[in-house]
Design a protein around this motif. Structure first.
Motif, short mmCIF file in Angstrom:
data_model
loop_
_atom_site.label_atom_id
_atom_site.label_comp_id
_atom_site.label_asym_id
_atom_site.label_seq_id
_atom_site.Cartn_x
_atom_site.Cartn_y
_atom_site.Cartn_z
N GLU A 191 -18.89 -2.58 -35.90
CA GLU A 191 -18.81 -2.00 -34.56
C GLU A 191 -19.97 -1.04 -34.27
O GLU A 191 -20.09 -0.54 -33.16
CB GLU A 191 -17.47 -1.29 -34.38
N CYS A 192 -20.80 -0.80 -35.27
CA CYS A 192 -21.99 0.03 -35.08
C CYS A 192 -23.10 -0.82 -34.45
O CYS A 192 -23.38 -1.92 -34.93
CB CYS A 192 -22.46 0.59 -36.43
N SER A 193 -23.72 -0.32 -33.43
CA SER A 193 -24.75 -1.08 -32.72
C SER A 193 -25.98 -1.35 -33.58
O SER A 193 -26.76 -2.27 -33.29
CB SER A 193 -25.18 -0.34 -31.44
N GLN A 194 -26.15 -0.57 -34.66
CA GLN A 194 -27.34 -0.73 -35.51
C GLN A 194 -27.05 -1.48 -36.81
O GLN A 194 -27.93 -1.66 -37.63
CB GLN A 194 -27.91 0.66 -35.85
N PHE A 195 -25.79 -1.91 -36.99
CA PHE A 195 -25.41 -2.61 -38.21
C PHE A 195 -26.22 -3.89 -38.38
O PHE A 195 -26.22 -4.77 -37.51
CB PHE A 195 -23.92 -2.94 -38.19
N GLY A 196 -26.93 -4.01 -39.51
CA GLY A 196 -27.73 -5.19 -39.79
C GLY A 196 -28.99 -5.29 -38.95
O GLY A 196 -29.72 -6.28 -39.06
N LYS A 197 -29.25 -4.29 -38.14
CA LYS A 197 -30.45 -4.28 -37.29
C LYS A 197 -31.39 -3.17 -37.79
O LYS A 197 -32.14 -3.36 -38.73
CB LYS A 197 -30.06 -4.09 -35.83
N THR B 216 -32.05 -1.88 -47.22
CA THR B 216 -33.45 -1.55 -47.51
C THR B 216 -33.95 -0.40 -46.65
O THR B 216 -34.95 0.23 -46.98
CB THR B 216 -34.35 -2.77 -47.27
N ASN B 217 -33.27 -0.11 -45.55
CA ASN B 217 -33.67 0.98 -44.67
C ASN B 217 -32.43 1.57 -44.01
O ASN B 217 -32.19 1.41 -42.82
CB ASN B 217 -34.65 0.46 -43.59
N PRO B 218 -31.59 2.25 -44.79
CA PRO B 218 -30.30 2.71 -44.26
C PRO B 218 -30.44 3.92 -43.34
O PRO B 218 -31.24 4.81 -43.60
CB PRO B 218 -29.53 3.09 -45.53
N LEU B 219 -29.67 3.91 -42.27
CA LEU B 219 -29.59 5.10 -41.43
C LEU B 219 -28.61 6.12 -42.01
O LEU B 219 -28.72 7.31 -41.77
CB LEU B 219 -29.14 4.73 -40.01
N GLY B 220 -27.63 5.62 -42.77
CA GLY B 220 -26.63 6.49 -43.38
C GLY B 220 -26.24 6.00 -44.75
O GLY B 220 -26.52 4.85 -45.14
N ALA B 221 -25.57 6.86 -45.50
CA ALA B 221 -25.23 6.56 -46.89
C ALA B 221 -24.30 5.36 -47.07
O ALA B 221 -24.42 4.64 -48.05
CB ALA B 221 -24.63 7.80 -47.55
#
Length: 364
Positions: free
Chosen positions: A327-333, A338-343
Motif C-alpha cells: 500500500e506504499c506508493s514507493q514499494f518496489g519503485k 538495494t536502495n531502501p527508503l526505510g529499514a
C-alpha cells in the motif's frame, strides 16, 4: 534438514488450514508481532491460503526496523569521526541513517566489522588495547543476554576500551502501545517465541487480562504459525482471552532465569523511541550507571541533531499494522532492498522485504 522438515509438512499444514476454516465463523484480525513470523507467512504463501475472514496484521517485531535514526547516525559518527572499531551484526549495515548507512561509512574507510557475537568484540578489544571498540547492541530481549555478557566479560578483564551502543527494545510494552492506538483493530496476537524463550510468559498475562485479547506464544516455522493462528481463532470464537504457549518445545513459563539475571545485572528499563512509531514508555534497556564505563553513549557524549524520516516512507504505519507494504506508493519503485527508503525494506525481518522477495508483487 530432517529436524526442521517435521515443522514444514505440507499435509499437516493442509489439516491446520482446514481446521481454521472449520472453526472461524466471523472476521478476525490477528497480529503476528515478530518479523520472522511475517516472513514465514509471506514466504510460504500462508496469507493467501487462510480464509478471507482471517486477516494477518504485521506488527513492529523487527528490532532493526525500529532502531532510531539518531542511533544509527551516532554509530556512523563513532566509526568515522571517533576512529573506533565499530562491531555490528550484519543486518544493521544497510539500514538507512539520515545521510548514509554503515556500509557506506565502511566504504569511506571506517573500521566496521561484521560479527556473529558481541563476545568476538570483547576479544577484538583485548587484541587492540590502543583502540576503542564499540559493539552496536541492537535487538529484542532475545539478544540482550549476550550483549550483557559481553559487558560482564569486559568488566572482569578490566578492559577500558570496550563499550556497547545500545538500542534494545522490549516486546510487551510495544503490544500495549499497539492496542492503545486508536486506529488499531486487532483481536489477538501471536507473540514472539524467541523473546519468551528468554523472558518467559509472565509479562503477557496482565496484557491479555486487561485488554481481553488472546496472546499465543508462537514459533516461526509454517506449522508453528498455522497452529498459533488456530489457537488464537479458537479462543476468539469461544470468547476467551488467555495466554497460550504453542512453542512449548522451547518456551517455558518462567523463561531462562540465568539469562534474565544477566540482563538485570547490566541493564535497566527506560522509555525508548521506536523508529517510525515514536516513544513507548518502559520499552527499552539502557546500561546501568554502575557499568557506565561500558556505555558508549556516556563514554563518548555524542551530540547528533535529530533528523526527519524520509517523507516518502510509511514504515511507521506498516509496523503499527495500519498499512501493508504494497500500500506504499514507493514499494518496489523508489524503495527497494538495494536502495531502501526505510529499514523494513532492507532488514531480514522487515515486512517490506518479505513482500518484495516472496509475494510475487514485484517483477524480478
Amino acid at each position: 534438514m530432517k529436524y526442521m522438515s517435521e515443522y514444514r509438512d505440507p499435509e499437516l499444514a493442509k489439516k491446520y488450514l482446514e481446521e481454521i476454516k472449520k472453526t472461524v465463523t466471523q472476521p478476525w484480525s490477528i497480529m503476528e508481532v515478530c518479523g520472522g513470523q511475517t516472513h514465514s507467512l509471506v514466504k510460504n504463501g500462508i496469507i493467501e491460503m487462510l480464509p478471507k475472514t482471517v486477516t494477518m496484521i504485521h506488527g513492529p517485531g523487527c528490532p532493526v526496523c525500529v532502531t532510531p535514526l539518531n542511533i544509527i547516525d551516532k554509530a556512523i559518527h563513532l566509526a568515522l569521526e571517533e576512529n573506533v572499531i565499530l562491531c555490528s551484526f550484519g543486518d544493521m549495515l544497510r539500514v538507512p541513517g539520515s545521510k548514509k548507512n554503515l556500509l557506506e561509512a565502511k566504504a569511506e574507510g571506517a573500521d566496521i566489522r561484521i560479527l556473529y557475537s558481541p563476545l568476538e568484540a570483547v576479544r577484538i578489544a583485548e587484541d587492540h588495547p590502543d583502540k576503542e571498540v564499540v559493539f552496536f547492541a541492537v535487538g529484542f530481549e532475545t539478544t540482550a543476554p549476550a550483549n550483557a555478557l559481553s559487558v560482564i566479560h569486559a568488566h572482569r578483564k578490566e578492559l577500558k576500551n570496550y563499550s556497547i551502543l545500545t538500542s534494545h527494545v522490549l516486546v510487551p510494552p510495544a503490544i500495549k502501545a499497539v492496542i492503545d492506538d486508536e486506529e488499531s483493530k486487532i483481536d489477538g496476537f501471536l507473540a514472539a517465541g524467541h523473546v519468551c524463550t528468554i523472558m518467559g510468559n509472565s509479562e503477557y498475562h496482565p496484557l491479555s487480562k486487561t485488554y481481553e485479547v488472546p496472546i499465543v506464544v508462537t514459533g516461526f516455522e509454517p506449522l508453528d504459525v498455522l497452529q498459533g493462528i488456530l489457537m488464537v481463532v479458537r479462543q476468539l470464537e469461544a470468547n476467551k482471552a488467555e495466554v497460550e504457549n504453542q512453542y512449548a518445545r522451547i518456551v517455558k513459563e518462567e523463561g531462562n532465569p540465568e539469562a534474565q539475571k544477566m540482563i538485570h545485572q547490566i541493564f535497566e528499563i527506560k522509555n525508548q523511541i521506536w523508529r517510525g512509531i515514536g516513544e513507548i514508555p518502559d520499552s527499552g534497556y539502557q546500561v546501568r550507571p554502575e557499568y557506565g564505563d561500558f556505555d558508549a553513549k556516556r563514554k563518548f557524549q555524542i551530540e547528533i541533531p535529530e533528523a526527519p524520516e524520509n517523507p516518502d516512507c510509511i514504515s511507521g504505519q506498516i509496523m503499527k499494522g495500519l498499512k501493508k507494504p504494497f500500500e506504499c506508493s514507493q514499494f518496489g519503485k523508489k524503495c527497494k532492498p538495494t536502495n531502501p527508503l526505510g529499514a523494513p525494506m532492507v532488514s531480514s525481518e522487515g515486512a517490506c522485504a518479505a513482500y518484495y522477495h516472496f509475494s510475487g508483487l514485484v517483477e524480478a
